[in-house]
Design a protein around this motif. Structure first.
Motif, PDB file in Angstrom:
ATOM      1  N   ARG A  60       0.891  -1.173   0.105  1.00 32.84           N
ATOM      2  CA  ARG A  60       0.042  -0.027   0.168  1.00 32.84           C
ATOM      3  C   ARG A  60       0.868   1.256  -0.111  1.00 32.84           C
ATOM      4  O   ARG A  60       2.065   1.089   0.575  1.00 32.84           O
ATOM      5  CB  ARG A  60      -0.936   0.110   1.197  1.00 32.84           C
ATOM      6  N   THR A  61       0.354   2.186  -0.738  1.00 27.14           N
ATOM      7  CA  THR A  61       0.898   3.635  -0.459  1.00 27.14           C
ATOM      8  C   THR A  61      -0.106   4.593  -0.706  1.00 27.14           C
ATOM      9  O   THR A  61      -1.076   4.247  -0.921  1.00 27.14           O
ATOM     10  CB  THR A  61       1.845   3.906  -1.835  1.00 27.14           C
ATOM     11  N   ALA A  62       0.063   5.772  -0.256  1.00 27.52           N
ATOM     12  CA  ALA A  62      -0.816   6.818  -0.179  1.00 27.52           C
ATOM     13  C   ALA A  62      -0.847   7.417  -1.662  1.00 27.52           C
ATOM     14  O   ALA A  62       0.200   7.899  -2.299  1.00 27.52           O
ATOM     15  CB  ALA A  62      -0.355   8.145   0.608  1.00 27.52           C
ATOM     16  N   LYS A  80      -1.664   9.779  -4.937  1.00 31.03           N
ATOM     17  CA  LYS A  80      -1.991  11.358  -4.862  1.00 31.03           C
ATOM     18  C   LYS A  80      -2.464  11.587  -6.341  1.00 31.03           C
ATOM     19  O   LYS A  80      -3.485  12.312  -6.558  1.00 31.03           O
ATOM     20  CB  LYS A  80      -0.448  11.980  -5.226  1.00 31.03           C
ATOM     21  N   GLN A 118      -7.201  19.579  -2.512  1.00 30.15           N
ATOM     22  CA  GLN A 118      -6.171  18.656  -2.977  1.00 30.15           C
ATOM     23  C   GLN A 118      -6.946  17.952  -4.090  1.00 30.15           C
ATOM     24  O   GLN A 118      -8.204  17.691  -3.812  1.00 30.15           O
ATOM     25  CB  GLN A 118      -6.229  17.820  -1.656  1.00 30.15           C
ATOM     26  N   THR A 158      -5.954   7.491  -0.190  1.00 31.54           N
ATOM     27  CA  THR A 158      -5.087   8.733   0.634  1.00 31.54           C
ATOM     28  C   THR A 158      -5.970   9.222   1.858  1.00 31.54           C
ATOM     29  O   THR A 158      -7.165   9.807   1.699  1.00 31.54           O
ATOM     30  CB  THR A 158      -5.337   9.960  -0.533  1.00 31.54           C
ATOM     31  N   PRO A 159      -5.331   8.835   3.168  1.00 31.57           N
ATOM     32  CA  PRO A 159      -5.849   9.389   4.118  1.00 31.57           C
ATOM     33  C   PRO A 159      -5.465  11.008   4.230  1.00 31.57           C
ATOM     34  O   PRO A 159      -4.423  11.144   3.674  1.00 31.57           O
ATOM     35  CB  PRO A 159      -5.011   8.778   5.371  1.00 31.57           C
ATOM     36  N   MET A 160      -6.297  12.004   4.592  1.00 30.03           N
ATOM     37  CA  MET A 160      -5.886  13.355   4.619  1.00 30.03           C
ATOM     38  C   MET A 160      -6.491  14.139   5.833  1.00 30.03           C
ATOM     39  O   MET A 160      -7.284  14.046   6.215  1.00 30.03           O
ATOM     40  CB  MET A 160      -6.394  13.926   3.273  1.00 30.03           C
ATOM     41  N   ILE A 161      -5.237  14.756   6.200  1.00 30.39           N
ATOM     42  CA  ILE A 161      -5.563  15.796   7.357  1.00 30.39           C
ATOM     43  C   ILE A 161      -5.677  17.433   6.938  1.00 30.39           C
ATOM     44  O   ILE A 161      -5.932  18.107   7.719  1.00 30.39           O
ATOM     45  CB  ILE A 161      -4.634  15.575   8.478  1.00 30.39           C
ATOM     46  N   GLY A 162      -5.351  17.309   5.710  1.00 33.66           N
ATOM     47  CA  GLY A 162      -5.279  18.667   5.217  1.00 33.66           C
ATOM     48  C   GLY A 162      -6.548  19.201   4.815  1.00 33.66           C
ATOM     49  O   GLY A 162      -7.039  19.338   3.685  1.00 33.66           O
ATOM     50  N   GLN A 198       6.727   2.917  -2.861  1.00 41.50           N
ATOM     51  CA  GLN A 198       6.655   2.800  -1.442  1.00 41.50           C
ATOM     52  C   GLN A 198       7.857   3.542  -0.949  1.00 41.50           C
ATOM     53  O   GLN A 198       9.204   3.552  -1.347  1.00 41.50           O
ATOM     54  CB  GLN A 198       6.721   1.414  -1.286  1.00 41.50           C
ATOM     55  N   LYS A 199       7.522   4.333   0.257  1.00 43.94           N
ATOM     56  CA  LYS A 199       8.791   5.104   1.134  1.00 43.94           C
ATOM     57  C   LYS A 199       9.410   4.188   1.994  1.00 43.94           C
ATOM     58  O   LYS A 199       8.718   3.461   2.771  1.00 43.94           O
ATOM     59  CB  LYS A 199       8.027   6.295   1.570  1.00 43.94           C
ATOM     60  N   ARG A 232      10.988   3.126   5.556  1.00 47.92           N
ATOM     61  CA  ARG A 232      10.661   3.444   6.716  1.00 47.92           C
ATOM     62  C   ARG A 232      11.732   3.714   7.861  1.00 47.92           C
ATOM     63  O   ARG A 232      12.915   3.105   7.452  1.00 47.92           O
ATOM     64  CB  ARG A 232       9.740   2.385   7.258  1.00 47.92           C
TER      65      ARG A 232
END
Ligand SMILES: Cc1cc2nc3c(=O)[nH]c(=O)nc-3n(C[C@H](O)[C@H](O)[C@H](O)COP(=O)(O)O)c2cc1C
Length: 205
Positions: free
Chosen positions: A12-14, A16, A69, A154-158, A192-193, A195
């Motif tokens: 999984r990745t977020a 965009k 976004q 995409t989880p988003m807090i923005g 994938q970033k 960790r």
């Protein structure tokens, strides 16, 4: 160790970038939320609500109060994942189906309600913490369900939480914990970033 579930988690990745032409049916959206609501909640409170922003009109209302976004306009759906302040008085109602189906004996309902009352009712911070935990578990289940269906998320807090609260009619006991976009990805998303090393984040005691 590897299996399909672990592979889903690991890959999984977020996202965009989403394919703006790809939609999800209301049945697909219901299925994602149904899966999300199998996540665990404290005392089985199920103190959550999901607002599925999927029409162009609703997206146009959300976008300006969510930092414009691109995921909000382009992803098939963006959920406003709401947690509800923990309230022990709902427990008899929430547990009634467990009693009816024979999962839990009726005498146990009180045994859950009383400690929940002691844990939360005089502590607003704990009520809110539980709202955030509940919504986060639900969102996480939906994120991995989406991945297993080949969809990005995409989880988003923005976003402006007060504006979202107002614009989408949240009640005073509801917290807009996060936005969660889900839909078909298009190319250009990051790999994938890496960790932080396990040695930095794990204490074996
Ligand atoms: C609580 C939370 C809030 C986030 N808010 C945003 C956001 O507003 N916009 C965005 O593009 N990504 C957002 N993200 C995605 C993170 O940037 C991303 O998960 C992180 O960089 C790790 O990348 P990965 O998910 O691809 O592994 C958020 C993630 C979380 C968990």
């Amino acid at each position: 160790m590897n299996n399909a579930v672990i592979e889903t988690i690991l890959s999984r990745t977020a996202a965009k970038y989403y394919d703006p032409a790809a939609t999800l049916s209301d049945d697909d959206i219901r299925e994602l939320v149904r899966i999300g609501t199998t996540a665990p909640t404290s005392f089985h409170l199920q103190n959550w609500r999901f607002i599925a922003v999927r029409s162009p009109e609703a997206k146009a209302r959300l976008s300006p109060i969510a930092w414009s976004q691109p995921a909000i306009t382009d992803a098939a759906v963006t959920f406003i994942v709401c947690g509800q302040l923990a309230d022990s008085s709902v427990i008899p109602d929430r547990l009634a189906p467990l009693v009816a189906s024979g999962v839990m004996p009726e005498t146990m309902v009180q045994e859950w309600e009383i400690p929940a009352r002691d844990l939360y009712m005089a502590y607003p911070q704990r009520q809110r913490d539980e709202a955030v935990r509940t919504a986060t578990f639900g969102a996480a289940a939906m994120i991995y369900a989406a991945r297993s269906m080949g969809l990005g998320s995409t989880p988003m807090i923005g976003f402006d939480d007060e504006a979202v609260h107002r614009e989408f009619g949240l009640t005073k006991d509801e917290v807009p914990v996060m936005l969660l976009s889900i839909g078909t990805e298009r190319s250009g998303n990051w790999a994938q970033k890496p960790r932080r090393p396990i040695t930095e984040v794990l204490n074996l005691v």
